[in-house]
Design an enzyme around this catalytic site. Structure first.
Site, PDB file in Angstrom:
ATOM      1  N   ASP A  60      18.040 -12.535  15.937  1.00 61.64           N
ATOM      2  CA  ASP A  60      18.900 -13.629  15.492  1.00 61.64           C
ATOM      3  C   ASP A  60      20.291 -13.180  15.118  1.00 61.64           C
ATOM      4  OD1 ASP A  60      17.324 -15.813  15.891  1.00 61.64           O
ATOM      5  OD2 ASP A  60      16.143 -15.410  14.109  1.00 61.64           O
ATOM      6  N   HIS A  97      12.517  -7.675   9.765  1.00 60.74           N
ATOM      7  CA  HIS A  97      11.546  -8.459  10.520  1.00 60.74           C
ATOM      8  C   HIS A  97      10.152  -8.195   9.988  1.00 60.74           C
ATOM      9  CE1 HIS A  97       9.393 -10.292  13.860  1.00 60.74           C
ATOM     10  NE2 HIS A  97      10.511 -10.939  14.076  1.00 60.74           N
TER      11      HIS A  97
HETATM   12  N1  CMC Z   1      18.405  -8.178   3.196  1.00 60.80           N
HETATM   13  C1  CMC Z   1      18.171  -7.411   2.110  1.00 60.80           C
HETATM   14  N2  CMC Z   1      16.957  -6.924   1.781  1.00 60.80           N
HETATM   15  C2  CMC Z   1      15.924  -7.235   2.591  1.00 60.80           C
HETATM   16  C3  CMC Z   1      16.093  -8.018   3.737  1.00 60.80           C
HETATM   17  C4  CMC Z   1      17.381  -8.504   4.040  1.00 60.80           C
HETATM   18  N3  CMC Z   1      17.608  -9.251   5.123  1.00 60.80           N
HETATM   19  N4  CMC Z   1      14.906  -8.175   4.374  1.00 60.80           N
HETATM   20  C5  CMC Z   1      14.011  -7.496   3.629  1.00 60.80           C
HETATM   21  N5  CMC Z   1      14.632  -6.925   2.556  1.00 60.80           N
HETATM   22  C6  CMC Z   1      14.018  -6.030   1.554  1.00 60.80           C
HETATM   23  C7  CMC Z   1      13.172  -6.802   0.552  1.00 60.80           C
HETATM   24  O1  CMC Z   1      13.951  -7.197  -0.571  1.00 60.80           O
HETATM   25  C8  CMC Z   1      12.121  -5.783   0.219  1.00 60.80           C
HETATM   26  O2  CMC Z   1      12.700  -4.838  -0.648  1.00 60.80           O
HETATM   27  P1  CMC Z   1      11.789  -4.102  -1.777  1.00 60.80           P
HETATM   28  O3  CMC Z   1      10.751  -3.317  -1.009  1.00 60.80           O
HETATM   29  O4  CMC Z   1      12.738  -3.252  -2.542  1.00 60.80           O
HETATM   30  O5  CMC Z   1      11.173  -5.211  -2.596  1.00 60.80           O
HETATM   31  C9  CMC Z   1      11.871  -5.057   1.543  1.00 60.80           C
HETATM   32  O6  CMC Z   1      13.116  -5.176   2.262  1.00 60.80           O
HETATM   33  C10 CMC Z   1      10.743  -5.649   2.393  1.00 60.80           C
HETATM   34  O7  CMC Z   1      11.010  -7.046   2.559  1.00 60.80           O
HETATM   35  P2  CMC Z   1       9.900  -8.189   2.741  1.00 60.80           P
HETATM   36  O8  CMC Z   1      10.467  -9.475   2.240  1.00 60.80           O
HETATM   37  O9  CMC Z   1       8.609  -7.701   2.152  1.00 60.80           O
HETATM   38  O10 CMC Z   1       9.721  -8.227   4.283  1.00 60.80           O
HETATM   39  P3  CMC Z   1       8.980  -9.368   5.046  1.00 60.80           P
HETATM   40  O11 CMC Z   1       8.312  -8.725   6.193  1.00 60.80           O
HETATM   41  O12 CMC Z   1       8.137 -10.208   4.148  1.00 60.80           O
HETATM   42  O13 CMC Z   1      10.211 -10.305   5.511  1.00 60.80           O
HETATM   43  C11 CMC Z   1      11.947 -11.270   6.783  1.00 60.80           C
HETATM   44  C12 CMC Z   1      10.751 -10.311   6.787  1.00 60.80           C
HETATM   45  C13 CMC Z   1      12.454 -11.450   8.224  1.00 60.80           C
HETATM   46  C14 CMC Z   1      11.530 -12.641   6.227  1.00 60.80           C
HETATM   47  C15 CMC Z   1      13.060 -10.649   5.883  1.00 60.80           C
HETATM   48  O14 CMC Z   1      13.419  -9.375   6.379  1.00 60.80           O
HETATM   49  C16 CMC Z   1      14.289 -11.556   5.775  1.00 60.80           C
HETATM   50  O15 CMC Z   1      14.311 -12.420   4.900  1.00 60.80           O
HETATM   51  N6  CMC Z   1      15.317 -11.346   6.664  1.00 60.80           N
HETATM   52  C17 CMC Z   1      16.483 -12.210   6.683  1.00 60.80           C
HETATM   53  C18 CMC Z   1      16.169 -13.489   7.456  1.00 60.80           C
HETATM   54  C19 CMC Z   1      16.097 -13.255   8.956  1.00 60.80           C
HETATM   55  O16 CMC Z   1      16.959 -12.611   9.544  1.00 60.80           O
HETATM   56  N7  CMC Z   1      15.061 -13.848   9.585  1.00 60.80           N
HETATM   57  C20 CMC Z   1      14.900 -13.808  11.032  1.00 60.80           C
HETATM   58  C21 CMC Z   1      13.692 -13.080  11.454  1.00 60.80           C
HETATM   59  S1  CMC Z   1      13.713 -12.772  13.227  1.00 60.80           S
HETATM   60  C22 CMC Z   1      13.392 -14.275  13.926  1.00 60.80           C
HETATM   61  C23 CMC Z   1      11.964 -14.564  14.060  1.00 60.80           C
HETATM   62  O17 CMC Z   1      11.249 -13.836  14.788  1.00 60.80           O
HETATM   63  O18 CMC Z   1      11.541 -15.565  13.454  1.00 60.80           O
END
Ligand code: CMC
Length: 428
Positions: A364, A307
């Site tokens: 989710d 998240h």
């Molecule tokens: N699976 C594998 N790796 C992940 C995931 C995941 N679901 N989420 C983050 N990472 C890794 C990412 O690759 C990165 O790794 P590194 O530091 O080695 O490069 C690290 O964790 C940080 O990730 P980020 O992309 O910088 O984190 P963010 O805050 O930009 O993204 C997110 C948050 C929710 C978009 C992401 O965690 C994601 O894509 N999750 C899956 C989709 C999901 O479940 N979304 C629903 C969110 S809850 C509903 C809402 O409130 O909208």
């Protein structure tokens, strides 16, 4: 004593006021940055460090896993109140008194009819159109049937517009579902309450009366409470920014629905179930998918994990996890998708990659599981989320307008070509 933030650049020192929120959050007010520095702007893709507004609606602390609506803890609200009560609280600022709640419920009931011509628009969609596309289009279409703009400073006009929105969106949502199934369109019935109506509109068949199951009604009520608001997330920021041009409530909410659709936001609950189904179709090897999620060369991510703001745990996930466990027990379900979900959760929570990055199951992950148990088809999951988020969008839109916020218009850092001479086509 008022504090200041200092910024130094090329030997010059610039001071900016600092504002402290009611939970001691600190914000440097950079409104005058560009003007006072002769053009410097901030760059913050994804707005990870940018406060777009002051808001009194929702407080969340991602580190501590706190989420409160208007000062009330989510756990308290989920345990003791109904979705409509929470909607009223979020929109108007206080929990409703008995009379206020009754009026709110009755006014919503009085607005649940849709203009029959909306069905003509619906007829134009292909049968397999995604219900989120239908929801966003028909919500936008409501502007055509309600062309008069609302005076946001007129309390009664605003109240009626809010009740209309709360009333009509669930009807459109059920029509989107019926369209996919080729079923006749249902309407709300005043004998049912708000949540019962959502369920009966989705599931009623013309040849039988809908039977209320309190376990299912309660589960949906709780789920919608958890989704009610989440401060300046992608869809809410969209609603605010569209509304900041003084576009109407329906148009702004329609834009919010589109933003919610994406798999990185509200679309994740659908993506979770699709991912689980893929894992099963591929032999049920959970470890293989964990490895894929960790592989930086593979674009696969574990849907329902991680998240943007909750970096320890998602408080909504905690509440919903126990609701999901209870529901599955009550309904006595034996579903392979749910078994894979449990396995995946266990493996990921004990894997160093996910632990180090603080990637926990988010709301989710479990909401998809609950919707599935309730018999709601996968394509409708994000639509259900939209119904839950509706009061939040309304509250944020109203707050933005009442605070007279300026039109949203970010700056950019231009990195394109410098000026060049036009070449006629034959010389390119
Ligand atoms: N699976 C594998 N790796 C992940 C995931 C995941 N679901 N989420 C983050 N990472 C890794 C990412 O690759 C990165 O790794 P590194 O530091 O080695 O490069 C690290 O964790 C940080 O990730 P980020 O992309 O910088 O984190 P963010 O805050 O930009 O993204 C997110 C948050 C929710 C978009 C992401 O965690 C994601 O894509 N999750 C899956 C989709 C999901 O479940 N979304 C629903 C969110 S809850 C509903 C809402 O409130 O909208």
């Amino acid at each position: 004593m008022s504090e200041i933030g200092v910024f130094e650049f090329r030997g010059e020192r610039y001071e900016f006021p600092v504002e402290i929120g009611s939970e001691n959050e600190i914000a440097i007010d950079i409104k005058k940055l560009r003007g006072s520095t002769g053009g410097i702007i901030t760059l913050d893709s994804g707005f990870k460090n940018t406060g777009s507004c002051k808001s009194a609606i929702t407080f969340l602390d991602g580190e501590k896993g706190i989420l409160r609506y208007r000062g009330y803890g989510l756990e308290d609200l989920a345990a003791n109140s109904s979705f409509l009560e929470v909607a009223y609280l979020v929109i108007f600022g206080e929990l409703p008194k008995k009379m206020e709640l009754e009026r709110f419920e009755n006014t919503i009931k009085s607005h649940t009819m849709l203009n029959e011509e909306m069905k003509d628009i619906l007829d134009g969609f292909p049968k397999n159109a995604h219900p989120m596309g239908i929801l966003s289009s028909l919500t936008g279409a409501l502007t055509a049937f309600n062309p008069h703009s609302v005076d946001v400073n007129d309390e009664e006009q605003m109240y009626q517009a809010i009740c209309k929105t709360m009333a009509k969106i669930p009807v459109i949502a059920s029509w989107a579902h019926s369209k996919n199934l080729g079923k006749p369109m249902n309407y709300a019935h005043n004998d049912f309450d708000y949540i019962e109506n959502i369920l009966q509109m989705l599931f009623t068949k013309r040849n039988e009366r809908y039977k209320i199951n309190p376990i299912i009604t309660n589960a949906l009520d709780q789920l919608l409470i958890l989704h009610t608001d989440h401060e300046q997330n992608c869809s809410t920021s969209t609603v605010r920014i569209v509304g900041s041009s003084h576009a109407g409530l329906f148009a702004s909410i329609s834009a919010g629905v589109s933003a919610l659709w994406g798999p990185l936001h509200g679309g994740a609950n659908q993506a979770v179930i699709e991912m689980l189904e893929n894992i099963i179709a591929d032999g049920g090897d959970v470890e293989k998918y964990i490895a894929k999620a960790k592989d930086k060369k593979d674009s696969f991510r574990l849907m329902g994990f991680g998240h943007r703001v909750y970096k320890n745990f998602d408080p909504r996930a905690r509440i919903i996890k126990s609701a999901a466990d209870e529901l599955l027990q009550d309904l006595d379900m034996d579903d392979p998708v749910l078994a894979v979900a449990k396995h995946l959760e266990e493996v990921a929570l004990n894997d160093a990659y996910f632990v180090e990055r603080k990637l926990y199951p988010n709301v989710d992950f479990y909401s998809g599981i609950i919707y599935r148990a309730l018999g709601i088809p996968t394509e409708m999951f994000t639509v259900m989320f939209a119904i839950g988020r509706l009061p939040g969008w309304i509250a944020q839109w109203r707050e933005m307008r009442l605070n007279n916020e300026p039109i949203g218009r970010p700056r950019q850092l231009y990195i394109g070509e410098n000026q060049r001479e036009f070449k006629p086509v034959e010389k390119r």
